[in-house]
Scaffold this motif. Structure first.
Motif, PDB file in Angstrom:
ATOM      1  N   TRP A  12      64.331 -38.117  24.999  1.00  0.00           N
ATOM      2  CA  TRP A  12      63.603 -38.930  24.012  1.00  0.00           C
ATOM      3  C   TRP A  12      62.863 -38.011  23.034  1.00  0.00           C
ATOM      4  O   TRP A  12      62.884 -38.248  21.825  1.00  0.00           O
ATOM      5  N   TRP A  13      62.239 -36.975  23.545  1.00  0.00           N
ATOM      6  CA  TRP A  13      61.484 -36.060  22.697  1.00  0.00           C
ATOM      7  C   TRP A  13      62.402 -35.376  21.684  1.00  0.00           C
ATOM      8  O   TRP A  13      62.058 -35.253  20.514  1.00  0.00           O
ATOM      9  N   VAL A  14      63.592 -34.961  22.109  1.00  0.00           N
ATOM     10  CA  VAL A  14      64.551 -34.332  21.192  1.00  0.00           C
ATOM     11  C   VAL A  14      64.991 -35.336  20.122  1.00  0.00           C
ATOM     12  O   VAL A  14      65.081 -34.994  18.938  1.00  0.00           O
ATOM     13  N   ILE A  15      65.253 -36.568  20.542  1.00  0.00           N
ATOM     14  CA  ILE A  15      65.643 -37.613  19.587  1.00  0.00           C
ATOM     15  C   ILE A  15      64.542 -37.811  18.547  1.00  0.00           C
ATOM     16  O   ILE A  15      64.804 -37.879  17.349  1.00  0.00           O
ATOM     17  N   VAL A  16      63.305 -37.899  18.989  1.00  0.00           N
ATOM     18  CA  VAL A  16      62.182 -38.119  18.075  1.00  0.00           C
ATOM     19  C   VAL A  16      61.993 -36.922  17.140  1.00  0.00           C
ATOM     20  O   VAL A  16      61.717 -37.097  15.948  1.00  0.00           O
ATOM     21  N   ILE A  17      62.155 -35.718  17.665  1.00  0.00           N
ATOM     22  CA  ILE A  17      62.038 -34.524  16.816  1.00  0.00           C
ATOM     23  C   ILE A  17      63.101 -34.557  15.716  1.00  0.00           C
ATOM     24  O   ILE A  17      62.811 -34.285  14.543  1.00  0.00           O
ATOM     25  N   SER A  20      62.163 -37.272  13.227  1.00  0.00           N
ATOM     26  CA  SER A  20      61.021 -36.823  12.423  1.00  0.00           C
ATOM     27  C   SER A  20      61.450 -35.745  11.429  1.00  0.00           C
ATOM     28  O   SER A  20      60.946 -35.692  10.302  1.00  0.00           O
ATOM     29  N   LEU A  21      62.377 -34.900  11.838  1.00  0.00           N
ATOM     30  CA  LEU A  21      62.900 -33.868  10.942  1.00  0.00           C
ATOM     31  C   LEU A  21      63.621 -34.510   9.754  1.00  0.00           C
ATOM     32  O   LEU A  21      63.471 -34.053   8.613  1.00  0.00           O
ATOM     33  N   TYR A  28      60.371 -33.863   1.784  1.00  0.00           N
ATOM     34  CA  TYR A  28      60.539 -32.603   1.055  1.00  0.00           C
ATOM     35  C   TYR A  28      61.336 -32.804  -0.234  1.00  0.00           C
ATOM     36  O   TYR A  28      61.004 -32.249  -1.276  1.00  0.00           O
ATOM     37  N   PHE A  29      62.382 -33.584  -0.171  1.00  0.00           N
ATOM     38  CA  PHE A  29      63.218 -33.803  -1.347  1.00  0.00           C
ATOM     39  C   PHE A  29      62.727 -34.947  -2.235  1.00  0.00           C
ATOM     40  O   PHE A  29      63.399 -35.323  -3.188  1.00  0.00           O
TER      41      PHE A  29
END
Length: 162
Positions: A12-17, A20-21, A28-29
């Motif tokens: 879940w944490w990887v998915i959220v990262i 969020s990225l 940024y764009f």
């Protein structure tokens, strides 16, 4: 070996990262500023708020110990996922209403200024329609990916407990 709960939380944490990225890249764009300026209803940001609250809730549910409560809460998560897409579709309809209702009301074909104004209103309505649809679909898919991970961990936990 990781426990099913801990492994699921890390997934879940990887998915959220990653999600969020993707949001950070959009910021940024300048996509979020573009959406803010062109989404007349601001429903895109309501959808983003639902995603943020759902994401935090799903992370909390990963750590919860009461399986029956988590099963109940996942139903709310699925509802919120569908709500994101529904709000996106509502924004689409509102955008088309803005586009068609205000663009052709005071149009004078002989006057180029009125044609330019009509085209400006049409562009604002169309951008509202498309941005709310895009944000609603993306956030709905983001929530669903988190819920699939959570339900997979619950199913795996149930199998291991038998």
């Amino acid at each position: 070996m990781l426990s099913p709960i801990r492994g699921s939380f890390i997934r879940w944490w990887v998915i959220v990262i990653l999600q969020s990225l993707s949001l950070a890249i959009a910021v940024y764009f300048g996509a979020t500023e573009e959406i803010w300026l062109n989404d007349q209803t601001k429903l895109s940001f309501v959808i983003l708020a639902i995603w943020a609250v759902s994401t935090l809730s799903i992370g909390y549910w990963h750590l919860a110990r009461n399986k029956s409560r988590v099963n109940y809460m996942t139903k709310i998560g699925w509802f919120l996922s569908e709500t994101c897409m529904a709000i996106g579709m509502i924004g689409t309809v509102i955008g088309f209403l803005l586009m068609l209702g205000s663009a052709f009301g005071n149009i004078n074909v002989a006057d180029t200024a009125s044609l330019q104004t009509a085209l400006k209103f049409m562009a604002l309505g169309m951008s509202t329609a498309l941005y709310t649809t895009l944000v609603g679909l993306v956030c709905g898919l983001y929530i669903k990916s988190q819920l699939v991970n959570l339900e997979h961990s619950l199913d795996r936990k149930n199998v291991l407990e038998r």
